[in-house]
Design an enzyme around this catalytic site. Structure first.
Site, short mmCIF file in Angstrom:
data_model
loop_
_atom_site.label_atom_id
_atom_site.label_comp_id
_atom_site.label_asym_id
_atom_site.label_seq_id
_atom_site.Cartn_x
_atom_site.Cartn_y
_atom_site.Cartn_z
N HIS A 18 0.82 -1.21 0.00
CA HIS A 18 0.00 0.00 0.00
C HIS A 18 0.85 1.26 0.00
O HIS A 18 0.46 2.27 -0.59
CB HIS A 18 -0.97 -0.02 1.19
N HIS A 41 -7.70 -8.30 -7.62
CA HIS A 41 -8.04 -9.08 -6.43
C HIS A 41 -8.24 -8.08 -5.29
O HIS A 41 -7.34 -7.83 -4.50
CB HIS A 41 -6.92 -10.07 -6.08
N SER A 99 -6.74 -2.00 -0.55
CA SER A 99 -6.32 -1.27 -1.76
C SER A 99 -7.47 -0.47 -2.41
O SER A 99 -7.24 0.66 -2.87
CB SER A 99 -5.67 -2.23 -2.77
N GLU A 117 -13.48 -8.82 -7.45
CA GLU A 117 -13.39 -9.65 -6.24
C GLU A 117 -14.30 -10.86 -6.44
O GLU A 117 -15.49 -10.71 -6.70
CB GLU A 117 -13.77 -8.84 -5.01
N ASP A 142 -13.85 -13.17 -11.55
CA ASP A 142 -12.46 -13.61 -11.47
C ASP A 142 -11.56 -12.47 -11.99
O ASP A 142 -11.81 -11.91 -13.06
CB ASP A 142 -12.30 -14.87 -12.34
N GLY A 143 -10.54 -12.17 -11.22
CA GLY A 143 -9.70 -11.01 -11.54
C GLY A 143 -8.97 -11.13 -12.86
O GLY A 143 -8.73 -10.13 -13.55
N ASP A 163 -3.04 -8.82 -7.03
CA ASP A 163 -2.72 -9.15 -5.63
C ASP A 163 -3.45 -10.42 -5.21
O ASP A 163 -4.34 -10.39 -4.35
CB ASP A 163 -3.14 -7.94 -4.77
C1 LIG Z 1 -4.63 -10.51 -0.86
S1 LIG Z 1 -6.36 -10.27 -0.91
C2 LIG Z 1 -6.57 -8.71 -1.65
C3 LIG Z 1 -6.17 -7.56 -0.82
C4 LIG Z 1 -6.39 -6.22 -1.47
N1 LIG Z 1 -5.83 -6.17 -2.82
C5 LIG Z 1 -5.76 -5.16 -0.64
O1 LIG Z 1 -4.61 -4.79 -0.89
O2 LIG Z 1 -6.42 -4.66 0.26
C6 LIG Z 1 -6.84 -11.32 -2.22
C7 LIG Z 1 -8.33 -11.28 -2.53
O3 LIG Z 1 -8.54 -11.97 -3.76
C8 LIG Z 1 -9.79 -12.63 -3.70
N2 LIG Z 1 -9.72 -13.65 -4.76
C9 LIG Z 1 -9.27 -14.92 -4.72
N3 LIG Z 1 -9.26 -15.46 -5.95
C10 LIG Z 1 -9.73 -14.50 -6.80
C11 LIG Z 1 -9.91 -14.44 -8.20
N4 LIG Z 1 -9.63 -15.49 -8.98
N5 LIG Z 1 -10.36 -13.28 -8.73
C12 LIG Z 1 -10.65 -12.22 -7.94
N6 LIG Z 1 -10.49 -12.22 -6.61
C13 LIG Z 1 -10.01 -13.34 -6.04
C14 LIG Z 1 -9.87 -13.13 -2.29
O4 LIG Z 1 -11.21 -13.37 -1.91
C15 LIG Z 1 -9.22 -11.96 -1.53
O5 LIG Z 1 -10.21 -11.05 -1.10
#
Ligand SMILES: C[S@@+](CC[C@H](N)C(=O)[O-])C[C@H]1O[C@@H](n2cnc3c(N)ncnc32)[C@H](O)[C@@H]1O
Length: 278
Positions: A18, A41, A99, A117, A142-143, A163
């Protein structure tokens, strides 16, 4: 999917990610031209550091709370102030912004952001945390699918944050394939990819593979103690593709302060590696 970011919010990896994210966004704000952020993500947006998950892990205590507790930031103070101000504004020390909230706080009226997300509860929390704001969109998707769909953005300026939780064995492969495809469609974007550095060879191979696709890459690593089997994650990193030209100089000042203030034991260190440039 078992990953819940609430356990890790505000830990040393979040601080590194961050703090760097804020520096990149501040750079993008230098020009009036609009920019777009794509966060693949995104997570739930706002985390309760007094809640059961954060309290159980205690990770924020060894992370952002050490910086907020009046730790001496030295020369890094000025560069970290915008990040720490945002953290305080979100409600620290009880609440920590993810984020999406950090991005939202730094968007100007002309800028836009898309947050992906996959977890339904996290996507719901995220929409609530963002509130009504026509500059931002939270999508339950899906991201990597989102990244494919959303690049290149019409603005042609901006940042992609990748992320993932790294709980799948093929996460590196998916991140690489998706990044490679995005780079082909949007070679001018800045891309920030987070990685846990559990296996140094794997992390290095990933960075080299990305650098073969985009020869201007900056890697930063932060280690809070010498890694040992059975201990929590001790080293984390970011790979920044097409970093703003000032970022390396800023990180040279920020990283020593982070390594000093968030050290958990002997072996705390940082590294800055440039790929693809002489
Ligand atoms: C490390 S955390 C994200 C933290 C956020 N980027 C931050 O900095 O505050 C990862 C997130 O990705 C989500 N996630 C897992 N697989 C995913 C996918 N294929 N596509 C999108 N989100 C996903 C999880 O539910 C989780 O909330």
């Amino acid at each position: 999917m078992n990953y819940r970011h609430a356990f890790h919010a505000g830990n040393f990896a979040d601080v590194l990610k961050h703090a760097a994210l804020v520096r990149v966004l501040l750079y993008l704000r230098h020009k009036d031209k609009p920019f777009r952020v794509i966060d693949t993500h995104a997570g739930g947006g706002l985390y309760d550091l007094t809640g059961p998950e954060a309290a159980r892990s205690g990770e924020a205590r060894d992370g952002v709370l050490r910086l907020l507790d009046g730790g001496d930031l030295g020369a890094a103070g000025e560069l970290l102030a915008p990040y720490l101000d945002l953290v305080r504004a979100a409600g620290a020390p009880g609440l920590y912004p993810g984020s999406p909230l950090i991005v939202q706080a730094l968007l100007r009226p002309q800028d836009r952001a898309i947050f992906c997300e996959l977890l339904p509860e996290a996507a719901r929390d995220l929409r609530r945390a963002l509130g009504r704001d026509e500059r931002v969109k939270a999508v339950e998707i899906d991201g990597y699918t989102g990244l494919k769909a959303y690049v290149p953005p019409v603005e042609r300026r901006g940042l992609v944050l990748i992320d993932p939780p790294f709980e799948r064995r093929d996460e590196y492969e998916r991140a690489f394939d998706s990044l490679k495809a995005a780079l082909r469609k949007w070679p001018g974007g800045t891309y920030v990819i987070w990685q846990p550095v559990k296996e140094p060879d794997v992390a290095e191979a990933f960075c080299r593979a990305v650098a073969a696709e985009a020869p201007d890459c900056l890697r930063i690593d932060l280690q809070v103690e010498a890694p040992q089997p059975g201990r929590p994650l001790a080293r984390t990193g970011l790979l920044i593709v097409h970093p703003p030209y000032v970022l390396e100089r800023e990180l040279e000042i920020i990283l020593p302060a982070l390594a000093r203030l968030m050290a958990r034991g002997p072996g705390a260190e940082f590294a800055i590696t440039r790929y693809g440039r002489g």
